[in-house]
Design a protein around this motif. Structure first.
Motif, PDB file in Angstrom:
ATOM      1  N   GLU A  25       0.832  -1.211   0.000  1.00 21.82           N
ATOM      2  CA  GLU A  25       0.000   0.000   0.000  1.00 21.82           C
ATOM      3  C   GLU A  25       0.863   1.257   0.000  1.00 21.82           C
ATOM      4  OE1 GLU A  25      -3.687   2.053   2.526  1.00 21.82           O
ATOM      5  OE2 GLU A  25      -2.651   0.284   3.337  1.00 21.82           O
ATOM      6  N   TRP A  26       1.848   1.297   0.905  1.00 20.73           N
ATOM      7  CA  TRP A  26       2.726   2.473   0.969  1.00 20.73           C
ATOM      8  C   TRP A  26       3.521   2.619  -0.323  1.00 20.73           C
ATOM      9  CZ3 TRP A  26       7.871   3.416   0.318  1.00 20.73           C
ATOM     10  CH2 TRP A  26       8.312   4.692   0.684  1.00 20.73           C
ATOM     11  N   PHE A  27       4.032   1.493  -0.821  1.00 19.45           N
ATOM     12  CA  PHE A  27       4.862   1.531  -2.029  1.00 19.45           C
ATOM     13  C   PHE A  27       4.068   2.061  -3.220  1.00 19.45           C
ATOM     14  CE2 PHE A  27       7.037  -0.143  -5.764  1.00 19.45           C
ATOM     15  CZ  PHE A  27       8.370   0.095  -5.455  1.00 19.45           C
ATOM     16  N   ASN A  28       2.846   1.593  -3.369  1.00 15.04           N
ATOM     17  CA  ASN A  28       2.012   2.047  -4.486  1.00 15.04           C
ATOM     18  C   ASN A  28       1.689   3.538  -4.379  1.00 15.04           C
ATOM     19  OD1 ASN A  28       1.962  -0.467  -5.716  1.00 15.04           O
ATOM     20  ND2 ASN A  28       0.123  -1.125  -4.606  1.00 15.04           N
ATOM     21  N   GLU A  29       1.514   4.012  -3.152  1.00 16.19           N
ATOM     22  CA  GLU A  29       1.222   5.430  -2.943  1.00 16.19           C
ATOM     23  C   GLU A  29       2.448   6.308  -3.223  1.00 16.19           C
ATOM     24  OE1 GLU A  29      -0.161   5.703   1.039  1.00 16.19           O
ATOM     25  OE2 GLU A  29      -2.179   4.945   0.595  1.00 16.19           O
ATOM     26  N   ASN A  30       3.621   5.680  -3.135  1.00 17.90           N
ATOM     27  CA  ASN A  30       4.868   6.424  -3.333  1.00 17.90           C
ATOM     28  C   ASN A  30       5.652   5.920  -4.552  1.00 17.90           C
ATOM     29  OD1 ASN A  30       5.364   8.221  -0.691  1.00 17.90           O
ATOM     30  ND2 ASN A  30       4.342   6.321  -0.096  1.00 17.90           N
ATOM     31  N   LYS A  31       4.923   5.421  -5.518  1.00 26.10           N
ATOM     32  CA  LYS A  31       5.547   4.848  -6.721  1.00 26.10           C
ATOM     33  C   LYS A  31       6.388   5.884  -7.472  1.00 26.10           C
ATOM     34  CE  LYS A  31       5.745   1.064  -9.317  1.00 26.10           C
ATOM     35  NZ  LYS A  31       4.551   0.511  -9.972  1.00 26.10           N
ATOM     36  N   THR A  32       5.915   7.105  -7.526  1.00 32.38           N
ATOM     37  CA  THR A  32       6.648   8.165  -8.225  1.00 32.38           C
ATOM     38  C   THR A  32       7.990   8.428  -7.552  1.00 32.38           C
ATOM     39  OG1 THR A  32       4.601   9.224  -8.958  1.00 32.38           O
ATOM     40  CG2 THR A  32       6.594  10.560  -9.005  1.00 32.38           C
ATOM     41  N   THR A  33       7.995   8.445  -6.213  1.00 35.47           N
ATOM     42  CA  THR A  33       9.243   8.660  -5.471  1.00 35.47           C
ATOM     43  C   THR A  33      10.214   7.520  -5.737  1.00 35.47           C
ATOM     44  OG1 THR A  33       7.953   9.734  -3.732  1.00 35.47           O
ATOM     45  CG2 THR A  33      10.208   9.137  -3.190  1.00 35.47           C
ATOM     46  N   TYR A  34       9.697   6.299  -5.802  1.00 33.60           N
ATOM     47  CA  TYR A  34      10.526   5.144  -6.127  1.00 33.60           C
ATOM     48  C   TYR A  34      11.141   5.300  -7.516  1.00 33.60           C
ATOM     49  CZ  TYR A  34      11.484   0.691  -8.380  1.00 33.60           C
ATOM     50  OH  TYR A  34      12.064  -0.302  -9.139  1.00 33.60           O
ATOM     51  N   GLN A  35      10.318   5.688  -8.493  1.00 36.36           N
ATOM     52  CA  GLN A  35      10.801   5.832  -9.863  1.00 36.36           C
ATOM     53  C   GLN A  35      11.873   6.906  -9.981  1.00 36.36           C
ATOM     54  OE1 GLN A  35       6.984   6.466 -11.720  1.00 36.36           O
ATOM     55  NE2 GLN A  35       6.730   4.298 -12.240  1.00 36.36           N
ATOM     56  N   GLU A  36      11.737   7.977  -9.197  1.00 40.22           N
ATOM     57  CA  GLU A  36      12.748   9.035  -9.194  1.00 40.22           C
ATOM     58  C   GLU A  36      14.061   8.525  -8.590  1.00 40.22           C
ATOM     59  OE1 GLU A  36      10.918  12.190  -7.035  1.00 40.22           O
ATOM     60  OE2 GLU A  36       9.781  12.930  -8.757  1.00 40.22           O
ATOM     61  N   ALA A  37      13.953   7.751  -7.524  1.00 36.31           N
ATOM     62  CA  ALA A  37      15.143   7.177  -6.893  1.00 36.31           C
ATOM     63  C   ALA A  37      15.812   6.181  -7.833  1.00 36.31           C
ATOM     64  CB  ALA A  37      14.764   6.502  -5.577  1.00 36.31           C
ATOM     65  N   GLN A  38      15.012   5.373  -8.481  1.00 36.38           N
ATOM     66  CA  GLN A  38      15.538   4.389  -9.428  1.00 36.38           C
ATOM     67  C   GLN A  38      16.281   5.078 -10.572  1.00 36.38           C
ATOM     68  OE1 GLN A  38      12.762   2.447 -12.148  1.00 36.38           O
ATOM     69  NE2 GLN A  38      13.645   0.455 -11.605  1.00 36.38           N
ATOM     70  N   GLN A  39      15.690   6.154 -11.107  1.00 36.36           N
ATOM     71  CA  GLN A  39      16.329   6.884 -12.197  1.00 36.36           C
ATOM     72  C   GLN A  39      17.628   7.539 -11.736  1.00 36.36           C
ATOM     73  OE1 GLN A  39      15.590   6.905 -15.546  1.00 36.36           O
ATOM     74  NE2 GLN A  39      17.597   7.882 -15.559  1.00 36.36           N
ATOM     75  N   ASP A  40      17.644   7.976 -10.492  1.00 31.66           N
ATOM     76  CA  ASP A  40      18.858   8.568  -9.922  1.00 31.66           C
ATOM     77  C   ASP A  40      19.985   7.537  -9.913  1.00 31.66           C
ATOM     78  OD1 ASP A  40      20.448  10.521  -8.570  1.00 31.66           O
ATOM     79  OD2 ASP A  40      20.012   9.535  -6.671  1.00 31.66           O
ATOM     80  N   VAL A  41      19.671   6.313  -9.532  1.00 25.69           N
ATOM     81  CA  VAL A  41      20.668   5.244  -9.506  1.00 25.69           C
ATOM     82  C   VAL A  41      21.131   4.921 -10.926  1.00 25.69           C
ATOM     83  CG1 VAL A  41      21.111   2.832  -8.912  1.00 25.69           C
ATOM     84  CG2 VAL A  41      19.779   4.270  -7.362  1.00 25.69           C
ATOM     85  N   ILE A  42      20.205   4.861 -11.866  1.00 27.47           N
ATOM     86  CA  ILE A  42      20.554   4.578 -13.264  1.00 27.47           C
ATOM     87  C   ILE A  42      21.511   5.641 -13.803  1.00 27.47           C
ATOM     88  CG2 ILE A  42      19.653   4.459 -15.629  1.00 27.47           C
ATOM     89  CD1 ILE A  42      17.072   3.233 -14.403  1.00 27.47           C
ATOM     90  N   SER A  43      21.207   6.910 -13.519  1.00 29.11           N
ATOM     91  CA  SER A  43      22.068   8.003 -13.976  1.00 29.11           C
ATOM     92  C   SER A  43      23.462   7.891 -13.383  1.00 29.11           C
ATOM     93  CB  SER A  43      21.448   9.360 -13.591  1.00 29.11           C
ATOM     94  OG  SER A  43      20.219   9.565 -14.243  1.00 29.11           O
ATOM     95  N   PHE A  44      23.518   7.497 -12.108  1.00 28.34           N
ATOM     96  CA  PHE A  44      24.816   7.340 -11.444  1.00 28.34           C
ATOM     97  C   PHE A  44      25.592   6.193 -12.081  1.00 28.34           C
ATOM     98  CE2 PHE A  44      27.614   5.541  -8.218  1.00 28.34           C
ATOM     99  CZ  PHE A  44      28.348   6.669  -7.863  1.00 28.34           C
ATOM    100  N   VAL A  45      24.922   5.080 -12.351  1.00 33.51           N
ATOM    101  CA  VAL A  45      25.589   3.923 -12.955  1.00 33.51           C
ATOM    102  C   VAL A  45      26.084   4.272 -14.364  1.00 33.51           C
ATOM    103  CG1 VAL A  45      25.310   1.530 -13.736  1.00 33.51           C
ATOM    104  CG2 VAL A  45      24.335   2.247 -11.555  1.00 33.51           C
ATOM    105  N   GLU A  46      25.329   5.077 -15.081  1.00 36.62           N
ATOM    106  CA  GLU A  46      25.761   5.509 -16.418  1.00 36.62           C
ATOM    107  C   GLU A  46      27.087   6.261 -16.329  1.00 36.62           C
ATOM    108  OE1 GLU A  46      22.440   7.790 -17.776  1.00 36.62           O
ATOM    109  OE2 GLU A  46      21.418   6.053 -18.664  1.00 36.62           O
TER     110      GLU A  46
END
Length: 221
Positions: A25-46
């Protein structure tokens, strides 16, 4: 979201909050925050790949997005039914079940680390690695006893290490202690401050560069 090459503190904050609210429930409500964090990690790995390709051309073939492990946990055989991992993990040729040595980045508040080598190789691959270490012990020792290597790593992982020299090798083999290992990996802890430093990708690449001779030895088999 603005693309940056240094890790954002908001990514670590997301993981801290997820640890306290590890439910769907919490994760679904904060899916956008997760996606932003995930993209941050991807950018760092790049950015990390850009730094690493200077000394390891093979890493240039890696896809930063595909290198990330899924955040969803497999709870089928676990007593812990928490649905999500509380870390981000990126594998550049290394991971459970991989039969080649590579690099790994683990991002978790207070528990981040860099790793390299080969983890849980199949028995046939493990046997070949041991044969190579037994036959070319001096070359192997030159790698793991080099000052640059020892500056970053305390030694190879002794997780699951055997008590006796494995079957097929002499008990008094001069490389006996290395032959008892079941994983050939090294790790280097990373603080939150180091992770968030603007030069993190460049500094991490230096540490991965020190791992490369070990990977080259393991992959030459």
């Amino acid at each position: 979201m603005k693309k940056t090459f240094d890790m954002q503190s908001s990514t670590l904050q997301f993981l801290r909050t997820l640890e306290k609210n590890n439910n769907r429930e919490w994760f679904n409500e904060n899916k956008t925050t997760y996606q932003e964090a995930q993209q941050d990690v991807i950018s760092f790995v790049e950015k990390l790949i850009e730094e690493m390709v200077v000394f390891d051309e093979e890493i240039g073939k890696a896809d930063a997005k595909k290198s990330l492990f899924r955040i969803y946990r497999d709870t089928r055989f676990s007593k812990d039914k928490s649905p999500y991992k509380t870390n981000f993990g990126a594998s550049l040729g290394m991971g459970k079940g991989s039969q080649k040595a590579g690099y790994y980045l683990h991002i978790e508040p207070g528990k981040s680390f860099l790793a390299g080598g080969i983890y849980m190789p199949e028995s046939s691959v493990l046997k070949e690695i041991r044969k190579e270490i037994s036959a070319f012990g001096e070359e192997f020792l030159t790698i793991v006893e080099k000052d640059e290597f020892r500056n970053y790593f305390r030694g190879l992982s002794v997780e699951d290490k055997l008590k006796k020299v494995p079957q097929g090798f002499e008990k008094d083999d001069k490389m006996a202690e290395f032959l008892k290992l079941k994983h050939y990996i090294v790790t280097h802890p990373v603080s939150d401050e180091q992770l968030l430093n603007e030069n993190a990708a460049k500094e991490f690449a230096k540490i991965y560069k020190a791992m490369k001779p070990l990977n080259d030895f393991l992959n030459a088999i």
